[in-house]
Motif scaffolding. Structure first.
Motif, short mmCIF file in Angstrom:
data_model
loop_
_atom_site.label_atom_id
_atom_site.label_comp_id
_atom_site.label_asym_id
_atom_site.label_seq_id
_atom_site.Cartn_x
_atom_site.Cartn_y
_atom_site.Cartn_z
N PRO A 127 20.49 31.43 47.57
CA PRO A 127 21.00 30.13 47.14
C PRO A 127 22.39 30.21 46.52
O PRO A 127 22.70 31.16 45.80
CB PRO A 127 19.96 29.67 46.10
N TRP A 128 23.18 29.20 46.81
CA TRP A 128 24.47 29.07 46.14
C TRP A 128 24.23 28.92 44.65
O TRP A 128 23.24 28.32 44.23
CB TRP A 128 25.21 27.84 46.67
N ASN A 129 25.13 29.47 43.83
CA ASN A 129 24.97 29.28 42.39
C ASN A 129 26.30 29.03 41.70
O ASN A 129 27.36 29.45 42.18
CB ASN A 129 24.22 30.46 41.76
N GLY A 130 26.21 28.35 40.58
CA GLY A 130 27.41 27.93 39.85
C GLY A 130 28.21 29.08 39.28
O GLY A 130 29.36 28.89 38.87
N GLY A 131 27.61 30.28 39.25
CA GLY A 131 28.36 31.43 38.75
C GLY A 131 29.50 31.84 39.66
O GLY A 131 30.37 32.62 39.27
N TYR A 132 29.53 31.28 40.88
CA TYR A 132 30.62 31.60 41.80
C TYR A 132 31.94 30.95 41.39
O TYR A 132 33.01 31.40 41.79
CB TYR A 132 30.29 31.12 43.22
N ILE A 133 31.88 29.85 40.64
CA ILE A 133 33.10 29.08 40.42
C ILE A 133 33.87 29.53 39.19
O ILE A 133 33.31 30.09 38.25
CB ILE A 133 32.81 27.56 40.34
N VAL A 134 35.17 29.29 39.21
CA VAL A 134 36.07 29.59 38.09
C VAL A 134 36.74 28.29 37.66
O VAL A 134 37.40 27.64 38.48
CB VAL A 134 37.14 30.62 38.49
N ALA A 135 36.52 27.90 36.43
CA ALA A 135 37.16 26.70 35.90
C ALA A 135 37.38 26.92 34.40
O ALA A 135 36.58 26.53 33.57
CB ALA A 135 36.29 25.46 36.14
N SER A 136 38.49 27.59 34.08
CA SER A 136 38.72 28.09 32.72
C SER A 136 39.46 27.10 31.82
O SER A 136 39.51 27.29 30.61
CB SER A 136 39.54 29.39 32.78
N GLY A 137 40.08 26.07 32.41
CA GLY A 137 40.93 25.18 31.63
C GLY A 137 42.36 25.67 31.53
O GLY A 137 43.24 24.93 31.09
N ASN A 138 42.63 26.91 31.96
CA ASN A 138 43.99 27.46 32.00
C ASN A 138 44.45 27.37 33.45
O ASN A 138 43.94 28.07 34.32
CB ASN A 138 43.98 28.90 31.52
N LEU A 139 45.41 26.50 33.73
CA LEU A 139 45.77 26.22 35.12
C LEU A 139 46.36 27.43 35.84
O LEU A 139 46.12 27.61 37.04
CB LEU A 139 46.74 25.04 35.19
N LEU A 140 47.10 28.26 35.14
CA LEU A 140 47.65 29.45 35.79
C LEU A 140 46.51 30.36 36.26
O LEU A 140 46.47 30.79 37.42
CB LEU A 140 48.57 30.22 34.85
N ALA A 141 45.58 30.65 35.36
CA ALA A 141 44.46 31.52 35.71
C ALA A 141 43.63 30.90 36.82
O ALA A 141 43.20 31.58 37.76
CB ALA A 141 43.61 31.80 34.48
N ASP A 142 43.40 29.60 36.74
CA ASP A 142 42.60 28.92 37.75
C ASP A 142 43.30 28.90 39.11
O ASP A 142 42.66 29.13 40.14
CB ASP A 142 42.29 27.50 37.31
#
Length: 305
Positions: A127-142
């Motif tokens: 199953p797909w899981n939310g741990g795959y995504i990156v959303a740090s709030g820092n636009l450069l890192a994202d």
């Protein structure tokens, strides 16, 4: 608010059903770098973006497009699974869709779980899981993470593309390849815009004034005879601050060693008693320790000690 129209962004018209290829295509839907991941990654980044205007709008525009890409692939898979597995199995096996799926290499869950439709999983049924995504709030890192996600997505699309000779499938994947190419550029150009607008110098260096100098400009090599020193990463100046890059053998930089405290006796760890009795842990103790730490920090702020 999101609105849905029945028209797909681009055609998904396979020439014929192909259950075996549908099993492979699942990776592009619910794999770690599939369309579900970039869809959720960009939407979360956009919803949480603290800069109203062009940045937030750009992120959400691409995230919304990715919703459509998931729909395209799900529709494609339903069409690939139409009538499956009769075209890939002998008549006796085709009388039992689940048996035919196993014998033919089809994803058996397409026959048992979804009744001939796509799933929010990778090609192995994980199953797909939310741990795959990156959303740090820092636009450069994202944005850097987004470039990598699009590159991985495009690479896997290119590999899957070579596993089919269906012209309709190839037509759809040619469109997806092109979008992945441009999305990589959009995120890279977004980084350029962040630099131009003064939000970053191109390297994530929060609390730069607190970091130690030498480790911030040294390449440590941990095997004898390494040729890594020949690369740009081990010579010249750093990308920020114009400091000289050093190449150094990886050696002990402090006097610390790997020793851990005596274990909590209530956890029953194997222990020889050499460090004395361990401290029993419980919820009250953890709460007390947290309160003590908080008071200590408050005292530091008030007294400067």
């Amino acid at each position: 608010m999101y609105r849905h129209t029945k028209e797909l962004q681009y055609n998904v018209k396979p020439e014929r059903p192909d259950a075996l290829f549908a099993a492979k295509l699942q990776e592009l839907v619910g794999g770690q770098f599939g369309e579900m991941t970039v869809m959720m990654q960009y939407l979360w980044q956009g919803w949480n973006c603290r800069i109203p205007g062009k940045y937030k709008d750009m992120i959400l525009d691409i995230g919304t497009e990715e919703i459509g890409h998931v729909e395209m692939l799900v529709t494609m898979m339903a069409r690939l699974l139409e009538g499956a597995p009769s075209e890939t199995q002998a008549e006796a096996a085709a009388a039992n869709p689940a048996l035919a799926a196993v014998l033919g290499g089809q994803n058996v869950q397409h026959a048992i779980v979804t009744g001939g439709a796509a799933m929010p999983t990778n090609s192995q049924g994980v199953p797909w899981n939310g741990g795959y995504i990156v959303a740090s709030g820092n636009l450069l890192a994202d944005f850097r993470s987004n470039v990598a996600a699009e590159a991985q997505s495009r690479l896997q699309t290119a590999r899957v593309y070579q596993m089919t000779d269906d012209p309709g499938v190839k037509d759809t994947l040619q469109f997806n390849l092109a979008r992945d190419t441009f999305h990589q550029q959009q995120w890279l150009l977004g980084i350029e815009q962040l630099i131009e607008d003064g939000f970053t110098d191109g390297i994530e260096d929060s609390l730069a004034e607190e970091e130690k100098d030498e480790p911030g400009r040294t390449f440590y090599s941990f095997h004898e005879g390494s040729t890594a020193a020949e690369g740009r990463w081990a010579q010249g100046t750093t990308l920020i601050g114009d400091k000289g890059i050093q190449f150094s053998p990886g050696v002990q930089l402090g006097d610390d060693v790997n020793e851990v405290p005596a274990p909590d006796p209530l956890l029953f760890a194997t222990y020889d008693g050499s460090k004395g009795p361990g401290k029993p842990g419980n919820a009250a103790g953890a709460y007390g320790q947290g309160a003590e730490n908080l008071l200590s920090k408050a005292k530091e702020k008030l007294t400067g000690e």
